[in-house]
Design a protein around this motif. Structure first.
Motif, PDB file in Angstrom:
ATOM      1  N   UNK A  87      47.494  37.650  70.015  1.00 42.38           N
ATOM      2  CA  UNK A  87      46.528  36.574  69.163  1.00 42.38           C
ATOM      3  C   UNK A  87      47.078  36.573  67.841  1.00 42.38           C
ATOM      4  N   UNK A  88      46.824  35.285  67.406  1.00 43.16           N
ATOM      5  CA  UNK A  88      46.988  35.176  65.877  1.00 43.16           C
ATOM      6  C   UNK A  88      45.769  35.615  65.251  1.00 43.16           C
ATOM      7  N   UNK A  89      45.784  36.141  63.892  1.00 39.37           N
ATOM      8  CA  UNK A  89      44.727  36.251  63.279  1.00 39.37           C
ATOM      9  C   UNK A  89      43.709  35.167  63.044  1.00 39.37           C
ATOM     10  N   UNK A  90      42.547  35.373  63.458  1.00 43.82           N
ATOM     11  CA  UNK A  90      41.490  34.280  63.110  1.00 43.82           C
ATOM     12  C   UNK A  90      41.574  33.365  64.369  1.00 43.82           C
ATOM     13  N   UNK A  91      42.020  33.893  65.393  1.00 43.21           N
ATOM     14  CA  UNK A  91      42.564  32.905  66.509  1.00 43.21           C
ATOM     15  C   UNK A  91      41.034  32.411  67.076  1.00 43.21           C
ATOM     16  N   UNK A  92      40.946  31.291  67.260  1.00 37.89           N
ATOM     17  CA  UNK A  92      39.446  30.668  67.658  1.00 37.89           C
ATOM     18  C   UNK A  92      39.554  29.975  69.152  1.00 37.89           C
ATOM     19  N   UNK A  93      40.769  29.363  69.263  1.00 45.19           N
ATOM     20  CA  UNK A  93      41.072  28.672  70.868  1.00 45.19           C
ATOM     21  C   UNK A  93      41.835  29.642  71.524  1.00 45.19           C
ATOM     22  N   UNK A  94      41.942  29.327  72.881  1.00 42.20           N
ATOM     23  CA  UNK A  94      42.592  30.022  73.909  1.00 42.20           C
ATOM     24  C   UNK A  94      43.900  30.099  73.538  1.00 42.20           C
ATOM     25  N   UNK A  98      65.611  38.454  73.844  1.00 43.14           N
ATOM     26  CA  UNK A  98      66.348  37.449  74.503  1.00 43.14           C
ATOM     27  C   UNK A  98      67.870  37.908  74.321  1.00 43.14           C
ATOM     28  N   UNK A  99      68.801  37.830  75.378  1.00 41.00           N
ATOM     29  CA  UNK A  99      70.068  37.812  75.034  1.00 41.00           C
ATOM     30  C   UNK A  99      71.086  36.667  75.359  1.00 41.00           C
ATOM     31  N   UNK A 100      71.789  36.374  74.617  1.00 46.32           N
ATOM     32  CA  UNK A 100      72.600  35.259  74.682  1.00 46.32           C
ATOM     33  C   UNK A 100      74.173  35.690  75.407  1.00 46.32           C
ATOM     34  N   UNK A 101      74.418  35.579  76.582  1.00 48.09           N
ATOM     35  CA  UNK A 101      75.559  35.957  77.231  1.00 48.09           C
ATOM     36  C   UNK A 101      76.906  35.397  76.710  1.00 48.09           C
ATOM     37  N   UNK A 102      76.637  34.134  75.964  1.00 46.72           N
ATOM     38  CA  UNK A 102      77.766  33.529  75.617  1.00 46.72           C
ATOM     39  C   UNK A 102      78.180  34.139  74.275  1.00 46.72           C
ATOM     40  N   UNK A 103      77.476  34.673  73.234  1.00 42.31           N
ATOM     41  CA  UNK A 103      77.771  35.107  72.147  1.00 42.31           C
ATOM     42  C   UNK A 103      77.590  36.614  72.119  1.00 42.31           C
ATOM     43  N   UNK A 104      76.955  37.304  73.030  1.00 41.71           N
ATOM     44  CA  UNK A 104      76.679  38.708  73.053  1.00 41.71           C
ATOM     45  C   UNK A 104      75.409  39.112  71.903  1.00 41.71           C
ATOM     46  N   UNK A 105      74.426  38.255  71.609  1.00 42.97           N
ATOM     47  CA  UNK A 105      73.844  38.704  70.581  1.00 42.97           C
ATOM     48  C   UNK A 105      72.440  38.673  71.264  1.00 42.97           C
ATOM     49  N   UNK A 106      71.744  39.800  70.804  1.00 41.86           N
ATOM     50  CA  UNK A 106      70.248  39.950  71.292  1.00 41.86           C
ATOM     51  C   UNK A 106      69.445  39.817  70.155  1.00 41.86           C
ATOM     52  N   UNK A 107      68.062  39.261  70.464  1.00 43.40           N
ATOM     53  CA  UNK A 107      66.909  38.793  69.493  1.00 43.40           C
ATOM     54  C   UNK A 107      65.850  39.034  70.027  1.00 43.40           C
ATOM     55  N   UNK A 108      64.753  39.508  69.154  1.00 42.62           N
ATOM     56  CA  UNK A 108      63.260  39.464  69.273  1.00 42.62           C
ATOM     57  C   UNK A 108      62.881  38.222  68.734  1.00 42.62           C
ATOM     58  N   UNK A 109      62.013  37.501  69.319  1.00 48.55           N
ATOM     59  CA  UNK A 109      61.708  36.104  69.144  1.00 48.55           C
ATOM     60  C   UNK A 109      60.267  36.048  69.101  1.00 48.55           C
ATOM     61  N   UNK A 110      59.738  35.362  68.123  1.00 46.59           N
ATOM     62  CA  UNK A 110      58.290  35.032  68.085  1.00 46.59           C
ATOM     63  C   UNK A 110      58.143  33.463  68.305  1.00 46.59           C
ATOM     64  N   UNK A 111      57.326  32.890  69.187  1.00 46.28           N
ATOM     65  CA  UNK A 111      57.289  31.499  69.335  1.00 46.28           C
ATOM     66  C   UNK A 111      55.670  31.189  69.527  1.00 46.28           C
ATOM     67  N   UNK A 112      55.409  29.986  68.686  1.00 43.86           N
ATOM     68  CA  UNK A 112      54.125  29.636  68.620  1.00 43.86           C
ATOM     69  C   UNK A 112      53.523  29.006  70.215  1.00 43.86           C
ATOM     70  N   UNK A 113      52.723  29.782  70.767  1.00 44.73           N
ATOM     71  CA  UNK A 113      52.237  29.300  72.113  1.00 44.73           C
ATOM     72  C   UNK A 113      51.407  27.995  72.273  1.00 44.73           C
ATOM     73  N   UNK A 114      51.082  27.456  71.123  1.00 41.76           N
ATOM     74  CA  UNK A 114      50.354  26.446  71.126  1.00 41.76           C
ATOM     75  C   UNK A 114      51.326  25.111  71.130  1.00 41.76           C
ATOM     76  N   UNK A 115      52.472  25.303  70.607  1.00 37.96           N
ATOM     77  CA  UNK A 115      53.524  24.230  70.659  1.00 37.96           C
ATOM     78  C   UNK A 115      54.012  23.881  72.200  1.00 37.96           C
TER      79      UNK A 115
END
Length: 66
Positions: A4-11, A20-37
């Motif tokens: 939950x975002x700070x101050x979240x009001x809507x569901x 995530x891990x990209x097999x093409x370049x061998x890079x792993x990442x921790x990713x944060x995405x906007x669920x409302x988008x």
């Protein structure tokens, strides 16, 4: 995983966080995405120094070392 975002009001006032891990370049990442988008816009991405293994998302540990 939904965080939950700070101050979240809507569901959908959340972030979706995942590893995530990209097999093409061998890079792993921790990713944060906007669920409302409709396209899950990336809010932040942190490159990891080591590969995130498959199945990591399903491993829940109460304490490190167990």
């Amino acid at each position: 995983m939904f965080v939950a975002k700070d101050g979240a009001v809507e569901e959908d006032d959340d972030y979706i966080v995942t590893y995530m891990h990209d097999e093409n370049n061998g890079v792993s990442s921790f990713v944060v995405m906007d669920a409302k988008s409709q396209t899950l816009d990336v809010v932040a991405e942190v490159k990891l120094p080591r590969r995130a293994t498959y199945g990591f998302h399903g491993l829940f540990v109460k304490r490190w070392g167990y």
